[in-house]
Design a protein around this motif. Structure first.
Motif, short mmCIF file in Angstrom:
data_model
loop_
_atom_site.label_atom_id
_atom_site.label_comp_id
_atom_site.label_asym_id
_atom_site.label_seq_id
_atom_site.Cartn_x
_atom_site.Cartn_y
_atom_site.Cartn_z
N VAL A 77 -11.25 -45.54 -96.25
CA VAL A 77 -11.11 -46.77 -97.06
C VAL A 77 -9.64 -47.19 -97.11
O VAL A 77 -9.31 -48.38 -97.01
CB VAL A 77 -11.67 -46.53 -98.47
CG1 VAL A 77 -11.32 -47.69 -99.40
CG2 VAL A 77 -13.18 -46.33 -98.41
N ALA A 78 -8.74 -46.19 -97.26
CA ALA A 78 -7.31 -46.52 -97.30
C ALA A 78 -6.85 -47.12 -95.99
O ALA A 78 -6.00 -48.03 -95.95
CB ALA A 78 -6.50 -45.26 -97.62
N VAL A 81 -7.78 -50.96 -95.66
CA VAL A 81 -7.16 -51.95 -96.53
C VAL A 81 -6.42 -53.00 -95.72
O VAL A 81 -6.39 -54.20 -96.05
CB VAL A 81 -6.22 -51.26 -97.54
CG1 VAL A 81 -5.41 -52.30 -98.34
CG2 VAL A 81 -7.01 -50.37 -98.48
N PRO A 84 -9.20 -56.56 -93.85
CA PRO A 84 -10.16 -56.99 -94.89
C PRO A 84 -11.61 -57.02 -94.41
O PRO A 84 -12.53 -56.79 -95.20
CB PRO A 84 -9.67 -58.38 -95.27
CG PRO A 84 -8.22 -58.40 -94.86
CD PRO A 84 -8.13 -57.54 -93.63
N LEU A 87 -13.05 -53.43 -94.73
CA LEU A 87 -13.00 -52.76 -96.02
C LEU A 87 -14.37 -52.63 -96.69
O LEU A 87 -14.71 -51.54 -97.20
CB LEU A 87 -12.02 -53.48 -96.95
CG LEU A 87 -11.78 -52.85 -98.32
CD1 LEU A 87 -11.23 -51.44 -98.16
CD2 LEU A 87 -10.82 -53.72 -99.14
#
Length: 357
Positions: A77-78, A81, A84, A87
Motif C-alpha cells: 500500500v505504501a 501511494v 493513485p 492504491l
C-alpha cells in the motif's frame, strides 16, 4: 488455565498428607519429601503443558502468519501511494488477505514441546517482494522467536524440570538421580530455545522446527515447500534371504514311458566251435555171386539184390573190397562178373566160374 487454578491449590493442600502417607509406607524420608513435592509439581506441569503447548504449536504460528501477511500488504500500500490508480487495489488486497489470515483454522493438536511441532501449511502465506520486504519478514521471525517461543518454552521448562526431579525422588529416594532427571529436562529446553532463536536469525529451520508460518526471510513458495515437501529418502536395499535350494528327487520313469529305441541290432560274434574233420569216403563193393540173386549177362556187371543198378553198395568203398577186386581181376576192374564171362560164358549158373571171396 482453569485446570491450573484448580489442581495446583488442591495439590498444596494434599502435600502434607502425601508426606505422612509415604513416610509410613516406605520409611524413607527422602521419598516422602519427593511425594509431597510431586503433589504440587505434577498438576502445575500438566496445566502449563496444556497452556504453552497449545499456544506455541497452534495459536502463535497462526498469529505470526497473519502479522507477516499484513506487513507485506502494508508495504505494498505504501508503494502504491505514488500511483493513485493502484492504491485502491492495494488497500483491498490488504483487507482481504488479513481477513483470510485471521480465519485460518488452528493447526491440529500437537505433542507437548519441546521440540515444537511444525504446523500444516496455511492456505495463505506472506509473499515478500524484494530485499526490503524479505528483511522485514525476517526481522519479524526473529522477534517472535525471542518474544514468544523461547520465553514460553522456558516457562514450560521450569515446571518440567521441577516435576521430573520430584517424581524421581519420590520413586527412588535418591537425590542424585533426582537432580540428574531435572538437569536432563532443563537441558532439553535450553537446546530447543537455542535452535529456535538460531534458526530465526539464520533464516532457516532449526532442529526440525519452523518458526511461525514461514521460513525466516523466505518467500511463500519456500515456506510451503518447507511444510509440504518431505525429504526424499531412498528405500533401503533388502537382501533376499539365503534359502538353500530344495533337494529334488529324480523322477520315476516306468518302462512303458520310454519309447523303443531304433538302435541297430547287436553284432554277435560267432562262437568258436570244434573243427570238423573230413572223413575220406571209401567205396565198398560186395560180391553177390554167392547169393544167387544176380542175373549176369555177357559183358554186363552184376548188381546186388536190393540195390538199384548203377548204385554202389554202402560197403563197396571199403578197403577190403578194393583189395578183393584187385586179386580177382588182372586189370583190377570189371569185378566177379568179368571173370565169370571169361570162364564159361554162361550167365546165371551157380559155381560156373571162379570167384574170389
Amino acid at each position: 488455565m482453569l485446570q491450573g487454578l484448580t489442581t495446583v491449590p488442591l495439590g498444596l493442600l494434599s502435600s502434607p498428607g502425601a508426606l505422612v502417607a509415604t513416610l509410613g509406607s516406605t520409611g524413607n524420608l527422602l521419598q516422602a519429601i519427593g511425594a509431597a513435592a510431586a503433589a504440587v509439581t505434577t498438576p502445575a506441569n500438566d496445566a502449563m503443558a496444556g497452556i504453552i503447548g497449545m499456544d506455541l504449536n497452534r495459536v502463535v504460528p497462526r498469529f505470526q502468519n497473519g502479522v507477516e501477511i499484513g506487513e507485506v500488504d502494508l508495504m505494498n500500500v505504501a508503494g502504491a501511494v505514488a500511483d493513485p490508480a493502484a492504491l485502491p487495489g492495494a488497500v483491498d488486497t490488504l483487507r482481504t488477505d488479513l481477513l483470510a489470515a485471521l480465519q485460518e483454522p488452528l493447526p491440529a493438536v500437537a505433542p507437548v514441546p519441546p521440540p515444537l511441532t511444525d504446523p500444516a501449511p496455511f492456505s495463505i502465506l506472506p509473499d515478500p517482494q524484494g530485499p526490503v520486504q524479505s528483511a522485514v519478514v525476517h526481522a519479524t521471525d526473529v522477534f517472535f522467536a525471542a518474544a514468544f517461543y523461547a520465553p514460553e518454552l522456558s516457562l514450560l521448562g521450569l515446571t518440567q524440570t521441577a516435576d521430573a526431579a520430584a517424581t524421581t525422588l519420590a520413586a527412588t529416594g535418591d537425590p542424585v538421580a533426582a537432580l540428574s532427571a531435572g538437569g536432563a529436562a532443563a537441558q532439553q529446553v535450553l537446546v530447543a530455545d537455542g535452535q529456535i532463536i538460531g534458526g530465526a536469525i539464520a533464516g532457516t529451520t532449526a532442529g526440525g522446527t519452523t518458526v511461525g508460518g514461514s521460513t525466516a526471510g523466505g518467500t511463500a513458495e519456500s515456506s510451503a515447500a518447507a511444510y509440504v515437501s518431505p525429504p526424499e529418502v531412498e528405500p533401503p536395499v533388502i537382501a533376499p534371504p539365503e534359502v538353500e535350494p530344495p533337494v529334488i528327487a529324480p523322477p520315476v520313469i516306468a518302462p512303458s514311458m520310454i519309447a523303443p529305441s531304433q538302435a541297430a541290432p547287436p553284432v554277435i560274434a560267432p562262437s568258436k566251435a570244434a573243427p570238423v574233420h573230413a572223413v575220406p569216403a571209401h567205396t565198398v563193393t560186395v560180391d553177390t555171386s554167392r547169393t544167387g540173386s544176380s542175373a549176369g549177362t555177357p559183358g554186363s556187371a552184376p548188381h546186388s539184390a536190393g540195390t538199384r543198378p548203377g548204385t554202389a553198395h554202402p560197403l563197396a568203398a571199403h578197403p577190403l573190397a578194393a583189395l578183393g577186386r584187385a586179386l580177382g581181376s588182372p586189370t583190377g576192374v570189371g569185378g566177379a562178373g568179368a571173370m565169370h564171362s571169361a570162364a564159361g560164358g554162361s550167365s546165371g549158373a551157380p559155381n560156373s566160374g571162379s570167384h574170389v571171396g
